[in-house]
Write a protein that holds these residues in place. Structure first.
Motif, PDB file in Angstrom:
ATOM      1  N   GLY A  70     -53.398 -16.019 -42.684  1.00  0.00           N
ATOM      2  CA  GLY A  70     -54.657 -15.755 -43.363  1.00  0.00           C
ATOM      3  C   GLY A  70     -55.163 -16.929 -44.168  1.00  0.00           C
ATOM      4  O   GLY A  70     -56.128 -16.796 -44.930  1.00  0.00           O
ATOM      5  N   VAL A  71     -54.567 -18.113 -44.021  1.00  0.00           N
ATOM      6  CA  VAL A  71     -55.003 -19.282 -44.772  1.00  0.00           C
ATOM      7  C   VAL A  71     -56.375 -19.738 -44.272  1.00  0.00           C
ATOM      8  O   VAL A  71     -56.732 -19.530 -43.100  1.00  0.00           O
ATOM      9  N   ARG A  72     -57.150 -20.334 -45.148  1.00  0.00           N
ATOM     10  CA  ARG A  72     -58.439 -20.907 -44.749  1.00  0.00           C
ATOM     11  C   ARG A  72     -58.242 -22.332 -44.241  1.00  0.00           C
ATOM     12  O   ARG A  72     -57.201 -22.958 -44.475  1.00  0.00           O
ATOM     13  N   LEU A  73     -59.268 -22.839 -43.566  1.00  0.00           N
ATOM     14  CA  LEU A  73     -59.228 -24.191 -43.016  1.00  0.00           C
ATOM     15  C   LEU A  73     -60.246 -25.081 -43.709  1.00  0.00           C
ATOM     16  O   LEU A  73     -61.373 -24.667 -43.983  1.00  0.00           O
ATOM     17  N   LEU A  74     -59.815 -26.288 -44.001  1.00  0.00           N
ATOM     18  CA  LEU A  74     -60.712 -27.350 -44.440  1.00  0.00           C
ATOM     19  C   LEU A  74     -60.790 -28.314 -43.254  1.00  0.00           C
ATOM     20  O   LEU A  74     -59.813 -28.991 -42.940  1.00  0.00           O
ATOM     21  N   ILE A  75     -61.933 -28.347 -42.587  1.00  0.00           N
ATOM     22  CA  ILE A  75     -62.052 -29.180 -41.392  1.00  0.00           C
ATOM     23  C   ILE A  75     -62.678 -30.525 -41.763  1.00  0.00           C
ATOM     24  O   ILE A  75     -63.789 -30.586 -42.296  1.00  0.00           O
ATOM     25  N   ASP A  76     -61.940 -31.591 -41.498  1.00  0.00           N
ATOM     26  CA  ASP A  76     -62.427 -32.951 -41.714  1.00  0.00           C
ATOM     27  C   ASP A  76     -62.941 -33.474 -40.379  1.00  0.00           C
ATOM     28  O   ASP A  76     -62.156 -33.742 -39.463  1.00  0.00           O
ATOM     29  N   VAL A  77     -64.267 -33.617 -40.267  1.00  0.00           N
ATOM     30  CA  VAL A  77     -64.832 -34.054 -38.984  1.00  0.00           C
ATOM     31  C   VAL A  77     -64.530 -35.527 -38.721  1.00  0.00           C
ATOM     32  O   VAL A  77     -64.470 -35.950 -37.559  1.00  0.00           O
ATOM     33  N   ALA A  78     -64.327 -36.321 -39.781  1.00  0.00           N
ATOM     34  CA  ALA A  78     -63.919 -37.715 -39.579  1.00  0.00           C
ATOM     35  C   ALA A  78     -62.521 -37.768 -38.965  1.00  0.00           C
ATOM     36  O   ALA A  78     -62.229 -38.637 -38.135  1.00  0.00           O
ATOM     37  N   ASN A  79     -61.652 -36.835 -39.359  1.00  0.00           N
ATOM     38  CA  ASN A  79     -60.319 -36.783 -38.770  1.00  0.00           C
ATOM     39  C   ASN A  79     -60.369 -36.348 -37.310  1.00  0.00           C
ATOM     40  O   ASN A  79     -59.559 -36.795 -36.492  1.00  0.00           O
ATOM     41  N   LEU A  80     -61.307 -35.460 -36.973  1.00  0.00           N
ATOM     42  CA  LEU A  80     -61.489 -35.097 -35.564  1.00  0.00           C
ATOM     43  C   LEU A  80     -61.863 -36.329 -34.742  1.00  0.00           C
ATOM     44  O   LEU A  80     -61.365 -36.515 -33.623  1.00  0.00           O
ATOM     45  N   HIS A  81     -62.740 -37.164 -35.288  1.00  0.00           N
ATOM     46  CA  HIS A  81     -63.111 -38.391 -34.580  1.00  0.00           C
ATOM     47  C   HIS A  81     -61.924 -39.347 -34.477  1.00  0.00           C
ATOM     48  O   HIS A  81     -61.688 -39.962 -33.429  1.00  0.00           O
ATOM     49  N   THR A  82     -61.166 -39.485 -35.569  1.00  0.00           N
ATOM     50  CA  THR A  82     -59.985 -40.346 -35.550  1.00  0.00           C
ATOM     51  C   THR A  82     -59.033 -39.933 -34.433  1.00  0.00           C
ATOM     52  O   THR A  82     -58.529 -40.775 -33.670  1.00  0.00           O
ATOM     53  N   ASN A  83     -58.794 -38.637 -34.311  1.00  0.00           N
ATOM     54  CA  ASN A  83     -57.849 -38.153 -33.312  1.00  0.00           C
ATOM     55  C   ASN A  83     -58.415 -38.239 -31.896  1.00  0.00           C
ATOM     56  O   ASN A  83     -57.655 -38.297 -30.923  1.00  0.00           O
ATOM     57  N   ARG A  84     -59.733 -38.254 -31.782  1.00  0.00           N
ATOM     58  CA  ARG A  84     -60.340 -38.501 -30.467  1.00  0.00           C
ATOM     59  C   ARG A  84     -60.025 -39.916 -29.992  1.00  0.00           C
ATOM     60  O   ARG A  84     -59.633 -40.142 -28.845  1.00  0.00           O
ATOM     61  N   VAL A  85     -60.185 -40.886 -30.900  1.00  0.00           N
ATOM     62  CA  VAL A  85     -59.941 -42.282 -30.539  1.00  0.00           C
ATOM     63  C   VAL A  85     -58.450 -42.550 -30.355  1.00  0.00           C
ATOM     64  O   VAL A  85     -58.030 -43.179 -29.380  1.00  0.00           O
ATOM     65  N   ASN A  86     -57.638 -42.065 -31.287  1.00  0.00           N
ATOM     66  CA  ASN A  86     -56.223 -42.433 -31.314  1.00  0.00           C
ATOM     67  C   ASN A  86     -55.338 -41.572 -30.427  1.00  0.00           C
ATOM     68  O   ASN A  86     -54.290 -42.030 -29.967  1.00  0.00           O
TER      69      ASN A  86
END
Length: 482
Positions: free
Chosen positions: A168-184
């Protein structure tokens, strides 16, 4: 899940930009690094923000909920104390590990957890421990990573979804981290956004970075690039977030540039709201009707909730079929029930996770061989990045050291040589003292006046005399024998 309180558009509060933050027009809220404040002695600028009604959310960086050990009760108590002192609606942390206990090693950085059943079981139990200890709701952030773990069993979307379903935890979504993981790591941000339960979204981070030699570094010290704003728009097309926050931790730009980045973020959020008007009827992260159609994975989520696999244990927080239909407000919160049998983190799972994390962390900070299956080139990049960050942070917590050693370049050279074979074990302030002692044992710096200054600096903070020459010799000989 209860609707998330509306936050609006905010910025990460840092002492270096405190005056600029106070003057920013239309600023709705701020986030502070929890470990950098003392509840009884808030910085005056932060206290003024609170007095004028600006919401403040503490953001922790040291719990290491993805680590093999159970959360430190003292760290949990400290995080909760900060939430109460700030009147915060929630606290946030990271899906990461930051240390190993056997051997004792500190990364000084957020490192990715393997997306395996063992790691998920450990994380879920740690999250439940944290939730029970904290006085306000908890949200967890997806992190940026330079490398992947071998043998992963789930995608990022699957991992985050099951984490939410089980706790039941909430999420803090970092869209910059999504981009980082796309590249890396070659991960598709849209696939992650399609897979995760967006009704669990607490708020969103936006930050800048830079690409070097095909690797994206999430620096928080560069302007937010258009590609990250595009990902914010992608997320906004699916849900209206309760809050969006700009992070900047170093190389702070002029006030006008900060204001411009906040304006760009606000325009993306507002444009998404305008485009959604009259379109459908999908709730945002706060449970409000945004006028959008169903989420891309809504049907799949509904089917999963309505038709569990035959013989499967009920999801956390579910109850036996009642004799009569319960009132809507009496339905249990997700994750409020006990962990289903067989889904908790047994000691065997913790041991397996601990062994893997210790082996990796030792390779990153202590120079031991890289464990089998990891991309060795990426691990070398991470080793250099961790050492550089360690040098930078020590220089911030002990700003006198570069001056004593003759400037930033001599300091950095000396520190990196020291750090190469001496991993951090007790935080950056202890690291600064250990570095100074290391130099003094070697009769460094060579300039007597600088050495006297370093001796006085060390003595003032360590509360003891530097080791006598005979002790230095003994330590040196013991080190050689080892």
């Amino acid at each position: 899940m209860k609707p998330m309180a509306h936050l609006g558009v905010g910025i990460g509060w840092r002492p270096e930009i405190a005056d600029a933050v106070a003057r920013l027009d239309g600023l709705d809220w701020v986030e502070v690094v929890a470990e950098n404040i003392c509840p009884g002695h808030l910085p005056e600028a932060l206290q003024r923000l609170r007095e004028r009604g600006t919401r403040i959310v503490p953001h922790g960086v040291s719990l290491g909920l993805g680590g093999a050990d159970r959360p430190d009760p003292q760290k949990l108590a400290a995080l909760g104390e900060r939430a109460v002192a700030l009147g915060a609606p929630l606290v946030t942390e990271h899906i990461a590990f930051v240390r190993a206990s056997s051997p004792v090693l500190e990364a000084g950085h957020l490192l990715p957890v393997p997306r395996t059943r063992d790691a998920l079981d450990v994380l879920c139990e740690n999250v439940r421990i944290a939730q029970d200890a904290l006085p306000v709701p908890l949200a967890l952030e997806n992190i940026a990573a330079l490398f992947s773990w071998p043998g992963e069993e789930m995608t990022e979307g699957q991992f985050l979804t099951e984490l939410v379903e089980r706790t039941g935890v909430r999420l803090l979504i970092d869209v910059a981290n999504l981009h980082t993981n796309r590249v890396n790591r070659g991960e598709d941000p849209a696939a992650v956004l399609d897979a995760i339960p967006l009704e669990a979204l607490a708020y969103v981070h936006v930050a800048g970075g830079v690409e070097r030699d095909g690797v994206w570094h999430d620096t928080h010290a560069h302007p937010v690039p258009p590609v990250v704003l595009d990902l914010l728009a992608e997320l906004r097309s699916r849900v209206e977030p309760a809050g969006v926050l700009l992070e900047r931790d170093d190389d702070f730009p002029p006030e006008a540039e900060l204001a411009g980045e906040l304006t760009a973020i606000r325009e993306v959020v507002t444009a998404g709201r305008t485009a959604a008007e009259g379109a459908g009827g999908r709730p945002d992260a706060g449970g409000r009707d945004t006028g959008r159609g169903p989420a891309p994975d809504a049907a799949a989520q509904a089917a999963r909730a309505a038709a569990p696999e035959s013989g499967a244990a009920p999801e956390p927080g579910s109850a036996p079929e009642p004799e009569s239909e319960p009132e809507p407000d009496s339905a249990p919160e997700p994750g409020s029930g006990p962990e289903p049998e067989g889904r908790g983190a047994g000691e065997a799972a913790r041991t397996r996770v601990a062994l893997g994390q210790a082996a990796l962390l030792s390779a990153l900070v202590a120079g031991t061989p890289v464990p089998e299956g990891f991309d060795r080139a990426r691990i070398r990049v991470q080793v250099r990045a961790l050492a550089a960050k360690r040098a930078d942070v020590v220089a911030k917590v002990a700003p006198e050291l570069p001056g004593i050693l003759g400037g930033p370049d001599p300091y950095r050279k000396a520190f990196l040589a020291y750090a190469k074979g001496r991993p951090m074990t007790a935080g950056y302030r202890r690291d600064a003292l250990d570095f100074a002692e290391h130099l003094l044992i070697q009769d460094l710096p060579a300039d007597p006046a600088a050495r006297r200054r370093l001796t006085a600096w060390w003595r003032e903070r360590a509360g003891a005399r530097p080791p006598r020459r005979i002790v230095r010799w003994a330590r040196t000989l013991a080190g050689r024998a080892a």
